[in-house]
Structures are given as structure tokens and as C-alpha cells.
Motif scaffolding. Structure first.
Motif, PDB file in Angstrom:
ATOM      1  N   PRO A  91      18.177  17.792 -28.097  1.00  0.00           N
ATOM      2  CA  PRO A  91      18.185  16.400 -27.750  1.00  0.00           C
ATOM      3  C   PRO A  91      17.237  15.798 -28.489  1.00  0.00           C
ATOM      4  CG  PRO A  91      17.698  17.973 -25.937  1.00  0.00           C
ATOM      5  CD  PRO A  91      17.670  18.762 -27.073  1.00  0.00           C
ATOM      6  N   THR A  92      17.361  14.658 -29.065  1.00  0.00           N
ATOM      7  CA  THR A  92      16.612  13.421 -29.505  1.00  0.00           C
ATOM      8  C   THR A  92      15.767  12.658 -28.458  1.00  0.00           C
ATOM      9  OG1 THR A  92      18.206  11.955 -29.851  1.00  0.00           O
ATOM     10  CG2 THR A  92      17.677  13.359 -31.597  1.00  0.00           C
ATOM     11  N   SER A  93      14.829  12.197 -28.511  1.00  0.00           N
ATOM     12  CA  SER A  93      14.038  11.315 -27.692  1.00  0.00           C
ATOM     13  C   SER A  93      13.181  10.160 -28.473  1.00  0.00           C
ATOM     14  CB  SER A  93      13.258  12.101 -26.893  1.00  0.00           C
ATOM     15  OG  SER A  93      12.555  12.564 -27.371  1.00  0.00           O
ATOM     16  N   ALA A  94      12.996   9.023 -27.969  1.00  0.00           N
ATOM     17  CA  ALA A  94      12.022   8.273 -28.389  1.00  0.00           C
ATOM     18  C   ALA A  94      11.081   7.513 -27.263  1.00  0.00           C
ATOM     19  CB  ALA A  94      12.934   7.122 -29.048  1.00  0.00           C
ATOM     20  N   ILE A  95      10.127   6.732 -27.739  1.00  0.00           N
ATOM     21  CA  ILE A  95       9.214   6.173 -26.809  1.00  0.00           C
ATOM     22  C   ILE A  95       9.611   4.757 -27.109  1.00  0.00           C
ATOM     23  CG2 ILE A  95       7.126   5.563 -25.797  1.00  0.00           C
ATOM     24  CD1 ILE A  95       6.546   8.434 -26.222  1.00  0.00           C
ATOM     25  N   MET A 110       8.198  -2.039  -9.707  1.00  0.00           N
ATOM     26  CA  MET A 110       9.380  -1.785  -9.233  1.00  0.00           C
ATOM     27  C   MET A 110      10.346  -1.428 -10.394  1.00  0.00           C
ATOM     28  SD  MET A 110      10.029  -4.736  -6.041  1.00  0.00           S
ATOM     29  CE  MET A 110      11.683  -3.915  -5.726  1.00  0.00           C
ATOM     30  N   THR A 111      10.391  -2.241 -11.576  1.00  0.00           N
ATOM     31  CA  THR A 111      11.135  -1.830 -12.710  1.00  0.00           C
ATOM     32  C   THR A 111      10.648  -0.610 -13.132  1.00  0.00           C
ATOM     33  OG1 THR A 111      11.229  -4.136 -13.293  1.00  0.00           O
ATOM     34  CG2 THR A 111      11.808  -2.588 -14.903  1.00  0.00           C
ATOM     35  N   GLY A 120      16.560  10.987 -17.394  1.00  0.00           N
ATOM     36  CA  GLY A 120      16.775  10.773 -18.903  1.00  0.00           C
ATOM     37  C   GLY A 120      15.768   9.486 -19.149  1.00  0.00           C
ATOM     38  N   SER A 121      14.991   9.093 -18.169  1.00  0.00           N
ATOM     39  CA  SER A 121      14.001   7.903 -18.758  1.00  0.00           C
ATOM     40  C   SER A 121      12.837   8.284 -17.944  1.00  0.00           C
ATOM     41  CB  SER A 121      14.559   6.428 -18.695  1.00  0.00           C
ATOM     42  OG  SER A 121      14.844   6.237 -17.141  1.00  0.00           O
ATOM     43  N   LEU A 122      11.582   7.817 -18.346  1.00  0.00           N
ATOM     44  CA  LEU A 122      10.412   8.152 -17.803  1.00  0.00           C
ATOM     45  C   LEU A 122       9.179   7.317 -18.437  1.00  0.00           C
ATOM     46  CD1 LEU A 122       8.991  10.014 -15.724  1.00  0.00           C
ATOM     47  CD2 LEU A 122       8.244  11.509 -17.748  1.00  0.00           C
ATOM     48  N   ILE A 123       8.446   6.504 -17.354  1.00  0.00           N
ATOM     49  CA  ILE A 123       7.523   5.789 -17.929  1.00  0.00           C
ATOM     50  C   ILE A 123       6.425   6.470 -18.338  1.00  0.00           C
ATOM     51  CG2 ILE A 123       5.974   3.886 -17.257  1.00  0.00           C
ATOM     52  CD1 ILE A 123       8.763   2.969 -17.213  1.00  0.00           C
ATOM     53  N   VAL A 124       5.836   6.413 -19.746  1.00  0.00           N
ATOM     54  CA  VAL A 124       4.679   7.123 -20.028  1.00  0.00           C
ATOM     55  C   VAL A 124       3.590   6.201 -20.162  1.00  0.00           C
ATOM     56  CG1 VAL A 124       5.960   8.882 -21.357  1.00  0.00           C
ATOM     57  CG2 VAL A 124       5.429   6.720 -22.324  1.00  0.00           C
ATOM     58  N   ASP A 125       3.667   4.970 -20.156  1.00  0.00           N
ATOM     59  CA  ASP A 125       2.434   3.994 -20.210  1.00  0.00           C
ATOM     60  C   ASP A 125       2.759   2.637 -19.801  1.00  0.00           C
ATOM     61  OD1 ASP A 125      -0.231   3.524 -20.453  1.00  0.00           O
ATOM     62  OD2 ASP A 125      -0.235   3.228 -22.545  1.00  0.00           O
ATOM     63  N   VAL A 126       1.869   1.924 -19.226  1.00  0.00           N
ATOM     64  CA  VAL A 126       2.101   0.560 -19.048  1.00  0.00           C
ATOM     65  C   VAL A 126       0.823  -0.240 -19.150  1.00  0.00           C
ATOM     66  CG1 VAL A 126       2.358  -1.017 -16.940  1.00  0.00           C
ATOM     67  CG2 VAL A 126       3.432   1.331 -16.747  1.00  0.00           C
ATOM     68  N   LEU A 133       6.220  -2.088 -20.778  1.00  0.00           N
ATOM     69  CA  LEU A 133       6.429  -0.542 -20.157  1.00  0.00           C
ATOM     70  C   LEU A 133       6.731   0.324 -21.305  1.00  0.00           C
ATOM     71  CD1 LEU A 133       9.080  -1.433 -17.156  1.00  0.00           C
ATOM     72  CD2 LEU A 133       6.595  -0.815 -17.086  1.00  0.00           C
ATOM     73  N   TYR A 134       6.129   1.540 -21.417  1.00  0.00           N
ATOM     74  CA  TYR A 134       6.496   2.502 -22.695  1.00  0.00           C
ATOM     75  C   TYR A 134       7.078   3.417 -22.022  1.00  0.00           C
ATOM     76  CZ  TYR A 134       2.825  -0.389 -25.280  1.00  0.00           C
ATOM     77  OH  TYR A 134       2.316  -1.348 -25.853  1.00  0.00           O
ATOM     78  N   VAL A 135       8.524   3.736 -22.254  1.00  0.00           N
ATOM     79  CA  VAL A 135       9.357   4.384 -21.699  1.00  0.00           C
ATOM     80  C   VAL A 135      10.004   5.559 -22.656  1.00  0.00           C
ATOM     81  CG1 VAL A 135      11.442   4.590 -20.465  1.00  0.00           C
ATOM     82  CG2 VAL A 135      10.337   2.278 -20.686  1.00  0.00           C
ATOM     83  N   HIS A 136       9.797   6.935 -22.245  1.00  0.00           N
ATOM     84  CA  HIS A 136      10.376   7.941 -23.005  1.00  0.00           C
ATOM     85  C   HIS A 136      11.965   8.072 -22.570  1.00  0.00           C
ATOM     86  CE1 HIS A 136      11.651  12.319 -23.714  1.00  0.00           C
ATOM     87  NE2 HIS A 136      10.799  12.026 -24.696  1.00  0.00           N
ATOM     88  N   VAL A 137      12.842   8.156 -23.422  1.00  0.00           N
ATOM     89  CA  VAL A 137      13.947   8.054 -23.324  1.00  0.00           C
ATOM     90  C   VAL A 137      14.789   9.162 -24.143  1.00  0.00           C
ATOM     91  CG1 VAL A 137      16.342   6.403 -23.242  1.00  0.00           C
ATOM     92  CG2 VAL A 137      14.160   5.312 -23.308  1.00  0.00           C
ATOM     93  N   LEU A 138      16.017   9.734 -23.333  1.00  0.00           N
ATOM     94  CA  LEU A 138      16.522  11.001 -24.236  1.00  0.00           C
ATOM     95  C   LEU A 138      17.803  10.328 -24.894  1.00  0.00           C
ATOM     96  CD1 LEU A 138      16.670  13.753 -21.373  1.00  0.00           C
ATOM     97  CD2 LEU A 138      15.494  13.745 -23.520  1.00  0.00           C
ATOM     98  N   GLU A 139      18.050  11.063 -25.764  1.00  0.00           N
ATOM     99  CA  GLU A 139      19.259  10.925 -26.867  1.00  0.00           C
ATOM    100  C   GLU A 139      19.106   9.423 -27.456  1.00  0.00           C
ATOM    101  OE1 GLU A 139      21.871  13.129 -27.679  1.00  0.00           O
ATOM    102  OE2 GLU A 139      19.948  13.886 -27.237  1.00  0.00           O
ATOM    103  N   VAL A 140      17.998   8.911 -27.898  1.00  0.00           N
ATOM    104  CA  VAL A 140      18.035   7.832 -28.948  1.00  0.00           C
ATOM    105  C   VAL A 140      17.831   8.157 -30.234  1.00  0.00           C
ATOM    106  CG1 VAL A 140      16.684   5.895 -29.312  1.00  0.00           C
ATOM    107  CG2 VAL A 140      16.828   6.436 -27.028  1.00  0.00           C
TER     108      VAL A 140
END
Length: 178
Positions: A91-95, A110-111, A120-126, A133-140
Motif C-alpha cells: 500500500p502507498t500512503s501520504a501525509i 470535530m473535523t 484509512g485516514s488518521l490525523i498526525v498533527d494539527v 490538519l496533517y492527515v495520513h491517508v492510505l492509497e494516495v
């Protein structure tokens, strides 16, 4: 202490007490009183910051948000399961950094929570000051997919603000393009 702040602390104490009773697995006067004492101690030692809420709950917006949120959760769950059982596929991922349009503390939180609850998505930093929002996303796999994800997050923010936002936030969401 103002009346509203006192009410908020009482609600928080009752909520913490409820969690305490649930953790014990049975209701008794002792678990309730013990939970209430622990809740008061926690709230005194670790006071919660004041959260101002200038909006109101909009029933139609809330239904739209919940309907789409539940759909997103189900679809993303199947996508993650498919990825998990795709043997040999790496799998590929991106922030991805997403600047929100109406970044109040409540809207930002809330967002971020809604994003983190979707598989498939997770907040890594704000960045609270900048509303990013810095979001780690799968399959980008491409810049276009990252841009599409940003648009999806801004649409999620729009639905949240339409459901729970203040009039000022609702105006900002409608004026600023996605």
C-alpha cells in the motif's frame, strides 16, 4: 464562576461519573458516589478549558452529516479490508496538509475526529493557529489523489459546519470556495 461554566462542569462531572460506572460494569450507590468523587478530583486537578459554542444544532444538516459519515465509514472499511487481503500489494500512503476554511477550535476538533474515525485516514498533527490538519491517508499515489482528498476533507468540514456551526462559520463556508 459564571452560571454557564458551572453547568458545563456539572455536565462533565456527570459524564465522567457515567463512564466510571460503565467501567465497573454494575451500578451501585458506592460506584456512583466513588465515580462522582473521582470526577470532581479530576476536574479540579485538570481543569478543562472553556469551549465557546456560538452555533446551534441544525437538524437537517446533522442528518446529512451523519448519513454521509456512516456511508464513508462503511465504504472505507471495505476498502481497508480489500487492501489487507491484497497479498503482494504494497500500500502507498501520504501525509496531506489541509487548511480548513473556518478553523474554530470546535470545528477543527470535530473535523479531525470525524476524519480519524473513518478507516484509512488518521490525523498526525494539527496546526491550531493556522487551522491546518496533517492527515495520513492510505492509497494516495498521485498529486491529483491528494488534491481530491483535500476537497473531500473540505466537504466534510462544510457538512460539519452546516450541522453544528455558528452563523459566522456558516457564512465563511458559503463564501470561501472549496
Amino acid at each position: 464562576m459564571k452560571g454557564g461554566r458551572w453547568r458545563d462542569r456539572c455536565i462533565a462531572a456527570l459524564g465522567l461519573t457515567g463512564i466510571w460506572v460503565l467501567l465497573w460494569g454494575s451500578f451501585s450507590a458506592l460506584t456512583f458516589v466513588g465515580g462522582l468523587i473521582i470526577a470532581v478530583i479530576v476536574l479540579v486537578v485538570f481543569p478543562l478549558p472553556a469551549v465557546t459554542y456560538a452555533g446551534r444544532i441544525h437538524p437537517l444538516g446533522t442528518l446529512r452529516f451523519l448519513g454521509r459519515f456512516l456511508t464513508d465509514m462503511v465504504v472505507a472499511s471495505f476498502q481497508v479490508v480489500r487492501l489487507a487481503f491484497s497479498f503482494g500489494h504494497v500500500p502507498t500512503s501520504a501525509i496531506v496538509a489541509v487548511k480548513l476554511r473556518a478553523p474554530s477550535d470546535l470545528g477543527l476538533t470535530m473535523t479531525a475526529e470525524a476524519l480519524s474515525l473513518v478507516p484509512g485516514s488518521l490525523i498526525v498533527d494539527v496546526d491550531r493557529k493556522k487551522g491546518v490538519l496533517y492527515v495520513h491517508v492510505l492509497e494516495v499515489k498521485s498529486a491529483e489523489q491528494a488534491e481530491q482528498f483535500k476537497e473531500d476533507v473540505l466537504e466534510l468540514e462544510r457538512r460539519i459546519i452546516r450541522a453544528f456551526g455558528s452563523p459566522a462559520e456558516r457564512r465563511i463556508i458559503e463564501e470561501v470556495p472549496a
